[in-house]
Design a protein around this motif. Sequence first.
Motif: not given
Length: 313
Positions: A233-237, A246-250
């Motif tokens: 459920g998160q995004l890893v940049v 950051v949160r997946d909604r971003a």
Amino acid sequence: MTALLDAGVTLVLDGLETFDPIVEVATRALRWWSGELVQTNAYLTTRSADGFPLHWDDHDVLIVQLAGEKNWDVRGSTRSAPMFRDAVPNEVASSEAVWQGVLRAGEVLHIPRGYWHQATRVEHDDPVSLHLTFGFTRRTGVDWLTWIADQAREQELFRTDLTRSPAEREAERARLQDAAIELVRSLPPAAFLTARERTRPPARHAPTLPSAHEPEVVVCVTEFAPHVERSEGQLVVYAGGRKITVRDRAAAAIELLLSGCPVDLAAAEARVGFDVRPLARVFVREGICVGLTPELAAGYTGLVTGGTPWKLG
């Protein structure tokens, strides 16, 4: 200096992308496109001066003639995949003519790695020749093995002093060999290339004066295109040697901010439905993005179709 230029000379400026924002943008676009490190050099020749003598490079070269004319003598290679630090020297030039001719303003020449070449100016009416070279340094199996050796430092076995005891050498050899084979198996070339793109620190860029205001337009300036992964459920940049979660909604905001195109933050907010400035602020602080200056903006003109690239919506 005037007398020197009038007599005939070749001036070389290496790493032009560090000093000129427009060349910086072009160089970064080539890095993102090729997935390789690219350096841009400028060559200004006056009168009939010559440049470097007949030689070869350990990287591909893309030459863009900007002004004037230059004679080129391009010959074949004399060693397959040569390296400057190599097992044998590569010192005898090839006699195989690949292309001999004049490069004029607006024309482009590609010289593959290892091909011998020389640029000269003979009896040209124009007093000046100016060209850029974009050098593409590709990774090799040697680079992969060097990277594996660096990863071996994480294991105590490889950090331990080698024995000088004849009775223990065979057991030591077996332990090191087994561990080395396991490293090679677990760290394929693809893992090396991915790690290189993710961990490459931000490059030096043309400096900008400090401002009391936050930028209204930002652009991603990492050496390679950022990597983004979804995890629980998160995004890893992964970008510019940084790892940011950051949160997946971003996702929509990240897609814009890390696109490589200038992004107007107010327009981005209207497009994604939330304020993207906090996220942009993080990326700017970590060196992943920078505020767009007029000089840097000039480099994007014409690179993206459909209107001004940093105006969204």
